[in-house]
Design a protein around this motif. Structure first.
Motif, PDB file in Angstrom:
ATOM      1  N   ALA A   1      14.554   7.462   1.364  1.00  0.00           N
ATOM      2  CA  ALA A   1      14.749   6.163   2.003  1.00  0.00           C
ATOM      3  C   ALA A   1      16.158   6.043   2.579  1.00  0.00           C
ATOM      4  N   SER A   2      17.138   6.585   1.873  1.00  0.00           N
ATOM      5  CA  SER A   2      18.518   6.499   2.351  1.00  0.00           C
ATOM      6  C   SER A   2      18.734   7.301   3.624  1.00  0.00           C
ATOM      7  N   ARG A   3      17.860   8.273   3.874  1.00  0.00           N
ATOM      8  CA  ARG A   3      17.942   9.060   5.111  1.00  0.00           C
ATOM      9  C   ARG A   3      17.090   8.480   6.226  1.00  0.00           C
ATOM     10  N   GLY A   4      16.470   7.352   5.974  1.00  0.00           N
ATOM     11  CA  GLY A   4      15.669   6.720   7.012  1.00  0.00           C
ATOM     12  C   GLY A   4      14.290   7.307   7.185  1.00  0.00           C
ATOM     13  N   LEU A   5      13.761   7.955   6.139  1.00  0.00           N
ATOM     14  CA  LEU A   5      12.446   8.586   6.256  1.00  0.00           C
ATOM     15  C   LEU A   5      11.302   7.631   5.945  1.00  0.00           C
ATOM     16  N   GLY A   6      11.615   6.448   5.439  1.00  0.00           N
ATOM     17  CA  GLY A   6      10.578   5.486   5.101  1.00  0.00           C
ATOM     18  C   GLY A   6      11.106   4.510   4.073  1.00  0.00           C
ATOM     19  N   SER A   7      10.196   3.696   3.533  1.00  0.00           N
ATOM     20  CA  SER A   7      10.568   2.660   2.573  1.00  0.00           C
ATOM     21  C   SER A   7       9.817   2.855   1.267  1.00  0.00           C
ATOM     22  N   TYR A   8      10.534   2.758   0.142  1.00  0.00           N
ATOM     23  CA  TYR A   8       9.850   2.791  -1.146  1.00  0.00           C
ATOM     24  C   TYR A   8       9.384   1.397  -1.574  1.00  0.00           C
ATOM     25  N   GLU A   9       9.706   0.379  -0.815  1.00  0.00           N
ATOM     26  CA  GLU A   9       9.266  -0.979  -1.133  1.00  0.00           C
ATOM     27  C   GLU A   9       7.915  -1.246  -0.458  1.00  0.00           C
ATOM     28  N   PHE A  10       6.894  -0.604  -0.970  1.00  0.00           N
ATOM     29  CA  PHE A  10       5.589  -0.689  -0.316  1.00  0.00           C
ATOM     30  C   PHE A  10       5.044  -2.103  -0.290  1.00  0.00           C
ATOM     31  N   GLU A  11       5.476  -2.938  -1.245  1.00  0.00           N
ATOM     32  CA  GLU A  11       4.977  -4.306  -1.284  1.00  0.00           C
ATOM     33  C   GLU A  11       5.437  -5.127  -0.089  1.00  0.00           C
ATOM     34  N   LYS A  12       6.427  -4.634   0.636  1.00  0.00           N
ATOM     35  CA  LYS A  12       6.909  -5.341   1.823  1.00  0.00           C
ATOM     36  C   LYS A  12       6.223  -4.856   3.104  1.00  0.00           C
ATOM     37  N   LEU A  13       5.379  -3.855   2.977  1.00  0.00           N
ATOM     38  CA  LEU A  13       4.701  -3.291   4.142  1.00  0.00           C
ATOM     39  C   LEU A  13       3.343  -3.949   4.350  1.00  0.00           C
ATOM     40  N   ARG A  14       2.724  -3.638   5.469  1.00  0.00           N
ATOM     41  CA  ARG A  14       1.384  -4.114   5.773  1.00  0.00           C
ATOM     42  C   ARG A  14       0.397  -3.122   5.151  1.00  0.00           C
ATOM     43  N   VAL A  15      -0.285  -3.558   4.099  1.00  0.00           N
ATOM     44  CA  VAL A  15      -1.194  -2.692   3.351  1.00  0.00           C
ATOM     45  C   VAL A  15      -2.600  -3.268   3.389  1.00  0.00           C
ATOM     46  N   GLN A  16      -3.558  -2.435   3.727  1.00  0.00           N
ATOM     47  CA  GLN A  16      -4.944  -2.897   3.805  1.00  0.00           C
ATOM     48  C   GLN A  16      -5.798  -2.147   2.800  1.00  0.00           C
ATOM     49  N   PHE A  17      -6.641  -2.908   2.091  1.00  0.00           N
ATOM     50  CA  PHE A  17      -7.552  -2.341   1.112  1.00  0.00           C
ATOM     51  C   PHE A  17      -8.989  -2.521   1.610  1.00  0.00           C
ATOM     52  N   LYS A  18      -9.818  -1.523   1.310  1.00  0.00           N
ATOM     53  CA  LYS A  18     -11.230  -1.672   1.639  1.00  0.00           C
ATOM     54  C   LYS A  18     -12.047  -0.857   0.647  1.00  0.00           C
ATOM     55  N   SER A  19     -13.160  -1.423   0.225  1.00  0.00           N
ATOM     56  CA  SER A  19     -14.104  -0.709  -0.629  1.00  0.00           C
ATOM     57  C   SER A  19     -15.370  -0.431   0.166  1.00  0.00           C
ATOM     58  N   LEU A  20     -15.826   0.824   0.142  1.00  0.00           N
ATOM     59  CA  LEU A  20     -17.056   1.204   0.821  1.00  0.00           C
ATOM     60  C   LEU A  20     -18.221   1.247  -0.150  1.00  0.00           C
TER      61      LEU A  20
END
Length: 339
Positions: A319-338
């Motif tokens: 994360a410190s190198r700008g490769l992504g975020s470890y705070e996944f709760e702040k991202l747009r996350v979608q759940f689906k059950s098939l």
């Protein structure tokens, strides 16, 4: 309980308990992993025997990423019975494969094919997930699709026994086994990892889809998406374990994927990364996909092993190198059950 039943506020024994957004996200995955769930819920939330060829003039980092789409999820979690359907739906929820693959692209699909194990032993990526990614890439107009990995055990046995070679070829991909003569000495440009032999197939493609399996690892706690990049290297890879977190981040910085699709259909809970005992395998029937390689590793480590970021130093380094975020709760996350 269904995903729709989960509310950030719950009443327990007359006490009002407020769940954080992060806890609600994890609870959704655990409910799905237990087999419950409605139709869907959406929350926006080295060495080989001979030395490789002389160092190449290739020193630029290998970025294969695509542009962000604010109207689409950053990560999607799909639960259901059929591995291929899970992979297909995960890609669809992120905007479809045409978002990631352009007509005429040369695409490399990078599963974990490290071990001489069967799919049921959960040491290698599920072959049905790999095959569906290939079909989706072909449908998006890819000119050529390659499936490869630098195995730890004998490559021919790994590719055959994992079921990946047969599944990939049937789906229309070219399967390439690692060859000692096909490693190029490359400057990784890492803070710890510098010149190292890289399998040249990874250096000559337009897009790279990382397809790891979620499993336990004796040194890092888990081996997920970023650890899967060890499979581009030749040389004495065990030496990298001395500073494993730093080397993981150097590799992730060097090889930035177009997309990460995590096979969590069967996961190896213990005795990884090799496994072998079916008692160490848990059936989770889940695929997680993301454009953020840090978030997906953080999420899966927490959801299935209850590992916090502090237990996995490579996540904060990445994360410190700008490769992504470890705070996944702040991202747009979608759940689906098939199911």
């Amino acid at each position: 309980m269904t995903p729709k039943d989960i509310n950030p506020t719950s009443e327990i024994a007359g006490s009002r308990i407020v769940l954080s957004r992060r806890e609600a996200l994890l609870k959704l995955l655990r409910v799905a992993g237990a087999g419950a769930g409605a139709a869907g819920a959406s929350i926006w939330l080295s060495h080989h025997s001979s030395r490789p060829e002389t160092a190449l003039a290739i020193t630029a980092k290998r970025a294969h990423t695509v542009a962000s789409e604010p109207s689409l999820p950053d990560m999607t979690v799909i639960h259901g019975e059929d591995p291929a359907s899970l992979a297909r739906q995960a890609i669809e929820e992120l905007g479809g494969m045409r978002r990631f693959i352009s007509r005429g692209d040369v695409v490399l699909v990078k599963p974990n094919i490290g071990w001489d194990r069967t799919p049921e032993q959960a040491a290698n990526t599920n072959p049905e997930v790999v095959a569906e990614i290939i079909r989706q890439s072909m449908g998006a107009g890819a000119k050529r699709i390659i499936v490869t990995d630098v195995s730890c055990n004998d490559p021919r046995r790994c590719f055959q026994r994992s079921g990946i070679a047969e599944a990939a070829q049937r789906a229309g991909a070219e399967v390439i086994l690692p060859d000692a003569s096909k490693f190029k000495q490359v400057d990784i440009q890492g803070e710890m990892l510098r010149e190292w032999p890289v399998f040249e197939t990874f250096l000559n493609v337009d897009k790279v889809i990382n397809v790891p399996i979620a499993k336990h690892h004796a040194l890092t706690g888990t081996t997920l998406g970023m650890k899967n990049w060890y499979g581009i290297l030749g040389g004495p890879r065990n030496q990298l374990h001395q500073k494993i977190h730093e080397s993981l981040v150097d590799l992730a910085d060097f090889m930035r994927p177009t997309l990460t699709i995590m096979d969590c259909y069967r996961i190896l809970l213990r005795n990884g990364p090799t496994g072998g005992n079916l008692e160490d395998v848990a059936l989770k029937k889940t695929v997680v996909a993301s454009t953020d390689p840090v978030a997906i590793d953080t999420y899966v480590a927490k959801a299935f092993w209850n590992l916090e970021v502090q237990a996995l130093p490579y996540l904060t380094l990445a994360a410190s190198r700008g490769l992504g975020s470890y705070e996944f709760e702040k991202l747009r996350v979608q759940f689906k059950s098939l199911a």
